[in-house]
Design an enzyme around this catalytic site. Structure first.
Site: not given
Length: 349
Positions: A44, A75-76, A101, A145
């Site tokens: 990203e 979108s991981e 995370d 995070h």
């Protein structure tokens, strides 16, 4: 499949220039992209003009093109799935998961597919995948995070895990990861991106996986750490030296594979050990190290292995609470003194 050798030769110590942590990582990516056309980046916001949230990939999409430095949707799962598929097909993808995370979102793909394909194919299918992720507290990113989740990853057979403590090692370990035939997760603690610059080898530089460093020798106790907490251990060792206690500091650099020999040889000599890491104490990687040392060196130990870790809470947002969550040199000094006070071995000084 790329024909680039996986046994690269590190640059000499004379060929260095000062770099911040994010610059050293960017230098490793630049070198790998130039060296091997099978290497490409995806994640990203990694393309210019942004160059990533921490600027690690700044300038690289301009230099190599959007087909080599691919900005992805948020979108991981898509990032990890595409990277694994590309690795199986013969590419060397470097996937950025912006914050550690968020590995939870794509953990099935990483742990249940990338980590197991070599084993399930009888060694016929390698997955030369590198996953980069920022991690750690200290920047007021909040509970969702800021986690250090290395214990999740080291529990998965088939994954390699590294945590650099300085810019030179960040470059060398990332390079080693990119040209490794197996999936490697590179954990980059956020505060180290912008720590004071240090000399970094220019050009191609490799730090082999599974080889620890000893930034400070000592005779009385071994401090074992990795990542940013190595600096806390070194600061504590300096305080202890004023009282005649010489602490040896081991920087693991690589958690899997682990340099067990370096750890055990040091503790066998000092007969005392304190493990330091930022992740929470309960079932953290320090517990694995403490068990290893206790099993192998029970008769040599002067006292039980101690641990200095983050608190067993989510990472707080408020700065005073976040600071209290983190391990620090004072806590390490206190643990050393308590360990030596319990010892059956007389320590000089």
């Amino acid at each position: 499949m790329s024909d680039v050798t996986e046994q690269a030769v590190p640059a000499t110590a004379a060929e260095t220039q000062p770099m911040l942590g994010f610059q050293a990582l960017g230098s490793a990516l630049d070198d790998a992209l130039e060296r091997d056309p099978a290497v490409f980046l995806l994640g990203e916001d990694i393309a210019d003009p942004g160059g990533g949230v921490f600027k690690v990939s700044a300038g690289l999409s301009t230099k190599y093109g959007a087909h080599r430095v691919r900005a992805t949707p948020i979108s991981e799962q898509a990032i990890m799935g595409a990277a694994i598929g590309a690795a199986v097909a013969g590419m060397r993808p470097v996937a950025e998961i912006m914050l550690m995370d968020f590995l939870a979102v794509c953990m099935d793909q990483l742990s249940n597919h990338a980590a197991k394909l070599r084993y399930m194919s009888g060694g016929q299918t390698s997955v030369p995948l590198t996953v980069r992720c920022a991690a750690g507290a200290g920047m007021q990113f909040g509970a969702q995070h800021s986690e250090m989740l290395e214990a999740w990853l080291t529990h998965v057979p088939g994954l390699k895990v590294v945590v650099p403590s300085n810019p030179a090692d960040a470059k060398g370990l990332l390079t080693a990861a990119i040209f490794d035939p197996d999936p490697v997760v590179v954990i980059e603690q956020s505060l180290l991106y912008f720590a004071p610059p240090q000399p970094v080898p220019v050009g191609h530089h490799v730090v082999p996986l599974g080889v620890a460093a000893t930034p400070r020798p000592g005779r009385d106790i071994t401090l074992i750490s990795y990542g940013r907490q190595v600096h806390d251990a070194l600061a504590a060792a300096q305080v202890l030296a004023a009282d005649g206690i010489e602490a040896e500091v081991i920087d693991l650099r690589s958690l899997v594979p682990l340099d067990e020999r370096a750890v055990l040889e040091s503790v066998a000599r000092t007969r005392h050990a304190v493990v330091v890491h930022e992740a929470v104490r309960r079932t953290g990687f320090g517990a694995e190290l403490a068990a290893l040392i206790s099993e192998q060196l029970f008769d040599e130990l002067g006292a039980p292995v101690a641990r200095v870790t983050g608190a067993n809470t989510p990472v707080p947002y408020a700065k005073p609470l976040e600071d209290a969550f983190l391990p620090n040199p004072d806590a390490i000094v206190a643990a050393v003194r308590a360990t030596l006070a319990r010892s059956r071995v007389r320590v000089a000084g």
